[in-house]
Design a protein around this motif. Structure first.
Motif, mmCIF file in Angstrom:
data_model
loop_
_atom_site.group_PDB
_atom_site.id
_atom_site.type_symbol
_atom_site.label_atom_id
_atom_site.label_comp_id
_atom_site.label_asym_id
_atom_site.label_seq_id
_atom_site.Cartn_x
_atom_site.Cartn_y
_atom_site.Cartn_z
ATOM 1 N N THR A 105 0.815 -1.215 0.000
ATOM 2 C CA THR A 105 0.000 0.000 0.000
ATOM 3 C C THR A 105 0.848 1.264 0.000
ATOM 4 O O THR A 105 0.570 2.225 -0.727
ATOM 5 C CB THR A 105 -0.931 0.019 1.227
ATOM 6 N N TYR A 106 1.919 1.279 0.796
ATOM 7 C CA TYR A 106 2.675 2.514 0.997
ATOM 8 C C TYR A 106 4.062 2.525 0.374
ATOM 9 O O TYR A 106 4.638 3.599 0.191
ATOM 10 C CB TYR A 106 2.814 2.786 2.504
ATOM 11 N N ASP A 145 -8.555 4.502 8.201
ATOM 12 C CA ASP A 145 -7.565 4.421 7.125
ATOM 13 C C ASP A 145 -6.826 5.737 6.911
ATOM 14 O O ASP A 145 -5.602 5.757 6.730
ATOM 15 C CB ASP A 145 -8.239 3.985 5.823
ATOM 16 N N ASP A 146 -7.554 6.850 6.930
ATOM 17 C CA ASP A 146 -6.920 8.155 6.700
ATOM 18 C C ASP A 146 -5.979 8.523 7.844
ATOM 19 O O ASP A 146 -4.897 9.077 7.619
ATOM 20 C CB ASP A 146 -7.986 9.240 6.526
ATOM 21 N N THR A 149 -2.870 6.428 7.562
ATOM 22 C CA THR A 149 -2.017 6.951 6.490
ATOM 23 C C THR A 149 -1.220 8.156 6.964
ATOM 24 O O THR A 149 -0.030 8.291 6.652
ATOM 25 C CB THR A 149 -2.879 7.345 5.278
ATOM 26 N N VAL A 152 1.636 6.905 9.084
ATOM 27 C CA VAL A 152 2.669 6.278 8.248
ATOM 28 C C VAL A 152 3.494 7.347 7.530
ATOM 29 O O VAL A 152 4.726 7.249 7.458
ATOM 30 C CB VAL A 152 2.041 5.305 7.237
ATOM 31 N N TYR A 153 2.835 8.384 7.009
ATOM 32 C CA TYR A 153 3.566 9.476 6.359
ATOM 33 C C TYR A 153 4.505 10.158 7.349
ATOM 34 O O TYR A 153 5.648 10.519 7.008
ATOM 35 C CB TYR A 153 2.599 10.498 5.781
ATOM 36 N N GLN A 206 -1.229 14.864 2.714
ATOM 37 C CA GLN A 206 -2.680 14.676 2.717
ATOM 38 C C GLN A 206 -3.450 15.963 2.470
ATOM 39 O O GLN A 206 -4.668 15.924 2.330
ATOM 40 C CB GLN A 206 -3.119 14.073 4.062
#
Length: 282
Positions: A105-106, A145-146, A149, A152-153, A206
């Motif tokens: 995914t990332y 999920d957001d 994310t 993770v960023y 984002q």
């Protein structure tokens, strides 16, 4: 908050520490190899001590240098021991299917994220030479999920900047040369600056601070993350107040001013103790 500030604190710490350890290394080489290091400040300062009739301080200085070197070796060994131990635990609790899915995914399949089976929310970046992001199943179940994310960023910034290595070096310098207070200040403020920079990276990716802010608040409600006895960059255990202010207003410029008293005291100690105590060896 600019990257120039973090670079400044890192360079200042490494320069100060480097001068101290370089002279100590040269002195040890001169003893072990019988090498006469000409123009070394060791000999100059040692002659000053004798000139002032303080030759009895030689033994104190020798002990001080031996203590510093042994303490540094102990800190390095302790870090590698705990890091190796934790690496084995990560492998033991690794969720292979989730790890593969997260990397696809990332990271386009690159093995840079590890998912571990652990009920508490964990999001850290570990590893000095090849940093990796570690997240827990507890984190994945806590966040949407957001929000995941955004976390993770945030950790991706730490990984790309090799922050675990930099934090380790700053921690080693500040703890080993504890008598130079500017090193501790640089270590603490560096972590604050880089957490804000990582937050800024996640917000930019984002185009909103909502997900990052909600993820941080959820993790804070669960409780403070457990500290680990090795160098790492963590999402939710550093500079929370600064980060909340920054997330609320990402355009706010947070300036960290050098404390004059700490700078002056460090300059005096560096000049007197480093020059006379560390360099002044027979």
């Amino acid at each position: 908050m600019s990257k120039r500030q973090s670079s400044f604190m890192l360079i200042v710490s490494l320069l100060i520490s480097g001068v101290v350890f370089l002279q100590m290394g040269l002195y040890l080489i001169s003893i072990l190899a019988g090498w006469n290091v000409r123009f070394n400040l060791v000999e100059v300062c040692h002659s000053w001590i004798k000139a002032f009739g303080l030759s009895s301080l030689e033994y104190v200085l020798d002990g001080f240098v031996v203590y510093t070197l042994l303490f540094a070796i102990w800190k390095i060994g302790l870090h590698w021991f705990h890091a190796a131990r934790m690496k084995k635990r990560f492998e033991l609790y690794k969720e292979n299917a989730l790890t593969i899915a997260m990397n696809q995914t990332y990271n386009s399949g690159k093995k840079e994220i590890i998912v571990i089976s652990y009920p508490a929310p964990v999001a850290i970046t570990v590893g000095l030479s090849r940093p990796k992001i570690v997240v827990s199943t507890g984190l994945m179940s806590l966040l949407n999920d957001d929000e995941l994310t955004a976390v993770v960023y945030h950790e991706m910034y730490h990984k790309e900047s090799r922050d675990p290595l930099k934090i380790y070096l700053l921690s080693l310098c500040s703890s080993t040369l504890w008598y130079i207070p500017i090193l501790k200040w640089c270590h603490q403020k560096y972590r604050i600056v880089n957490e804000l920079l990582a937050d800024g990276f996640a917000i930019e990716k984002q185009a909103t601070s909502v997900n990052l802010g909600s993820a941080l608040l959820k993790m804070l409600k669960v409780g403070k993350q457990e500290t680990m006895p090795f160098a790492y960059a963590s999402f939710a255990d550093t500079s929370v107040n600064y980060r909340i202010d920054y997330i609320v207003n990402p355009f706010m410029d947070i300036q960290l001013k050098l404390p004059r008293r700490v700078v002056f005291l460090s300059a005096m100690i560096f000049s007197l103790i480093c020059a006379l105590f560390i360099y002044a060896l027979a």
